[in-house]
Design an enzyme around this catalytic site. Structure first.
Site, PDB file in Angstrom:
ATOM      1  N   HIS A   1      24.405 -52.648 -16.504  1.00  0.00           N
ATOM      2  CA  HIS A   1      24.904 -52.117 -15.222  1.00  0.00           C
ATOM      3  C   HIS A   1      23.862 -52.355 -14.125  1.00  0.00           C
ATOM      4  O   HIS A   1      24.193 -52.765 -13.012  1.00  0.00           O
ATOM      5  CB  HIS A   1      25.129 -50.599 -15.294  1.00  0.00           C
ATOM      6  CG  HIS A   1      26.217 -50.147 -16.213  1.00  0.00           C
ATOM      7  ND1 HIS A   1      26.028 -49.187 -17.173  1.00  0.00           N
ATOM      8  CD2 HIS A   1      27.529 -50.507 -16.289  1.00  0.00           C
ATOM      9  CE1 HIS A   1      27.174 -48.963 -17.798  1.00  0.00           C
ATOM     10  NE2 HIS A   1      28.095 -49.760 -17.295  1.00  0.00           N
TER      11      HIS A   1
ATOM     12  N   SER B   1      27.897 -49.140 -22.870  1.00  0.00           N
ATOM     13  CA  SER B   1      27.518 -47.729 -23.010  1.00  0.00           C
ATOM     14  C   SER B   1      27.981 -47.192 -24.364  1.00  0.00           C
ATOM     15  O   SER B   1      27.262 -46.419 -25.006  1.00  0.00           O
ATOM     16  CB  SER B   1      28.147 -46.897 -21.896  1.00  0.00           C
ATOM     17  OG  SER B   1      27.711 -47.336 -20.640  1.00  0.00           O
TER      18      SER B   1
ATOM     19  N   ARG C   1      31.431 -59.368 -18.850  1.00  0.00           N
ATOM     20  CA  ARG C   1      30.573 -59.799 -19.960  1.00  0.00           C
ATOM     21  C   ARG C   1      31.181 -60.985 -20.693  1.00  0.00           C
ATOM     22  O   ARG C   1      30.505 -61.940 -21.028  1.00  0.00           O
ATOM     23  CB  ARG C   1      30.374 -58.643 -20.955  1.00  0.00           C
ATOM     24  CG  ARG C   1      29.427 -57.589 -20.453  1.00  0.00           C
ATOM     25  CD  ARG C   1      29.483 -56.357 -21.298  1.00  0.00           C
ATOM     26  NE  ARG C   1      30.828 -55.776 -21.236  1.00  0.00           N
ATOM     27  CZ  ARG C   1      31.126 -54.551 -21.611  1.00  0.00           C
ATOM     28  NH1 ARG C   1      30.206 -53.777 -22.115  1.00  0.00           N
ATOM     29  NH2 ARG C   1      32.360 -54.099 -21.511  1.00  0.00           N
TER      30      ARG C   1
ATOM     31  N   LYS D   1      38.180 -37.867 -19.834  1.00  0.00           N
ATOM     32  CA  LYS D   1      37.598 -38.950 -20.638  1.00  0.00           C
ATOM     33  C   LYS D   1      36.566 -38.425 -21.638  1.00  0.00           C
ATOM     34  O   LYS D   1      36.053 -39.185 -22.434  1.00  0.00           O
ATOM     35  CB  LYS D   1      36.943 -39.982 -19.710  1.00  0.00           C
ATOM     36  CG  LYS D   1      37.821 -41.194 -19.426  1.00  0.00           C
ATOM     37  CD  LYS D   1      37.014 -42.339 -18.831  1.00  0.00           C
ATOM     38  CE  LYS D   1      37.636 -43.689 -19.109  1.00  0.00           C
ATOM     39  NZ  LYS D   1      36.809 -44.804 -18.607  1.00  0.00           N
TER      40      LYS D   1
HETATM   41  O1  PNS Z   1      33.110 -48.139 -16.442  1.00  0.00           O
HETATM   42  P1  PNS Z   1      34.596 -48.290 -16.527  1.00  0.00           P
HETATM   43  O2  PNS Z   1      35.164 -47.281 -17.496  1.00  0.00           O
HETATM   44  O3  PNS Z   1      35.026 -49.694 -16.789  1.00  0.00           O
HETATM   45  O4  PNS Z   1      35.168 -47.912 -15.067  1.00  0.00           O
HETATM   46  C1  PNS Z   1      36.531 -47.822 -14.839  1.00  0.00           C
HETATM   47  C2  PNS Z   1      36.806 -47.299 -13.418  1.00  0.00           C
HETATM   48  C3  PNS Z   1      36.085 -46.002 -13.167  1.00  0.00           C
HETATM   49  C4  PNS Z   1      36.337 -48.341 -12.417  1.00  0.00           C
HETATM   50  C5  PNS Z   1      38.344 -47.113 -13.297  1.00  0.00           C
HETATM   51  O5  PNS Z   1      38.811 -46.359 -14.387  1.00  0.00           O
HETATM   52  C6  PNS Z   1      38.777 -46.440 -12.009  1.00  0.00           C
HETATM   53  O6  PNS Z   1      38.674 -47.014 -10.951  1.00  0.00           O
HETATM   54  N1  PNS Z   1      39.239 -45.188 -12.125  1.00  0.00           N
HETATM   55  C7  PNS Z   1      39.640 -44.373 -10.990  1.00  0.00           C
HETATM   56  C8  PNS Z   1      41.150 -44.099 -10.992  1.00  0.00           C
HETATM   57  C9  PNS Z   1      41.900 -45.289 -10.466  1.00  0.00           C
HETATM   58  O7  PNS Z   1      41.743 -45.726  -9.344  1.00  0.00           O
HETATM   59  N2  PNS Z   1      42.757 -45.860 -11.341  1.00  0.00           N
HETATM   60  C10 PNS Z   1      43.520 -47.025 -11.045  1.00  0.00           C
HETATM   61  C11 PNS Z   1      42.709 -48.267 -11.339  1.00  0.00           C
HETATM   62  S1  PNS Z   1      43.641 -49.699 -11.032  1.00  0.00           S
END
Ligand code: PNS
Length: 160
Positions: free
Chosen positions: A18, A128, A91, A42
């Site tokens: 990250h 993670s 990745r 989560k």
């Molecule tokens: O580290 P991650 O789990 O890949 O991050 C995912 C994240 C936080 C970027 C994604 O789950 C997110 O944006 N969540 C907020 C809710 C939202 O906007 N959902 C619609 C996404 S298209």
């Protein structure tokens, strides 16, 4: 006016992968907001305050990087922050399917663009989840996460 990029994620916890993306994004944008999703559903290992603290410690030397948390839709948060671009790390192809869906949905919802940066090969295996698994079984995660994160993992998980 400068362009601020959003680097969103769960960051449970932040890894060196990250940090590589955050640091490199900071070289291409005027500012970077690292946006930590606060989503108790989560069931993260670290609560949002711990995740924010670890990120703030790890990015303290990066002058144009801010660390913040958000709830709800990312595009709404982006609008509030005045940020028009999301930056994410890729990745491998396994990331691609999930990431492209989110990128296209966010573009559909709010016209916001997502730019992908390829993860440095050094960190292409790193996540993670794997770090937590290894630390949980007492494995050595030093060099994969900042030292303070490795300490917190040890305190939280102990190791089997
Ligand atoms: O580290 P991650 O789990 O890949 O991050 C995912 C994240 C936080 C970027 C994604 O789950 C997110 O944006 N969540 C907020 C809710 C939202 O906007 N959902 C619609 C996404 S298209």
């Amino acid at each position: 006016m400068g362009v601020t990029a959003l680097c969103p994620g769960t960051f449970d916890p932040v890894t060196n992968g990250h940090l590589d993306i955050i640091e490199r994004a900071g070289q291409h944008f005027d500012g970077v907001v690292v946006a930590v999703l606060e989503n108790p559903a989560k069931r993260p290992l670290f609560d949002v305050d711990e995740r924010l603290q670890m990120l703030r410690e790890a990015t303290a030397g990066l002058v144009n990087v801010e660390v913040d948390s958000f709830t709800g839709l990312l595009v709404e948060y982006a609008r509030r922050k005045g940020s028009g671009v999301i930056v994410k790390g890729l990745r491998a192809v396994t990331d691609f399917e999930y990431e492209i869906q989110m990128a296209q949905m966010n573009r559909r919802l709010a016209g916001i663009e997502t730019l992908f940066m390829t993860t440095a090969p050094t960190w292409s295996f790193l996540s993670s989840s794997l770090v937590k698994e290894v630390a949980g079984f007492g494995g050595d995660v030093s060099g994969l996460v900042p030292p303070s994160v490795a300490d917190r993992l040890k305190r939280k998980l102990g190791g089997a």
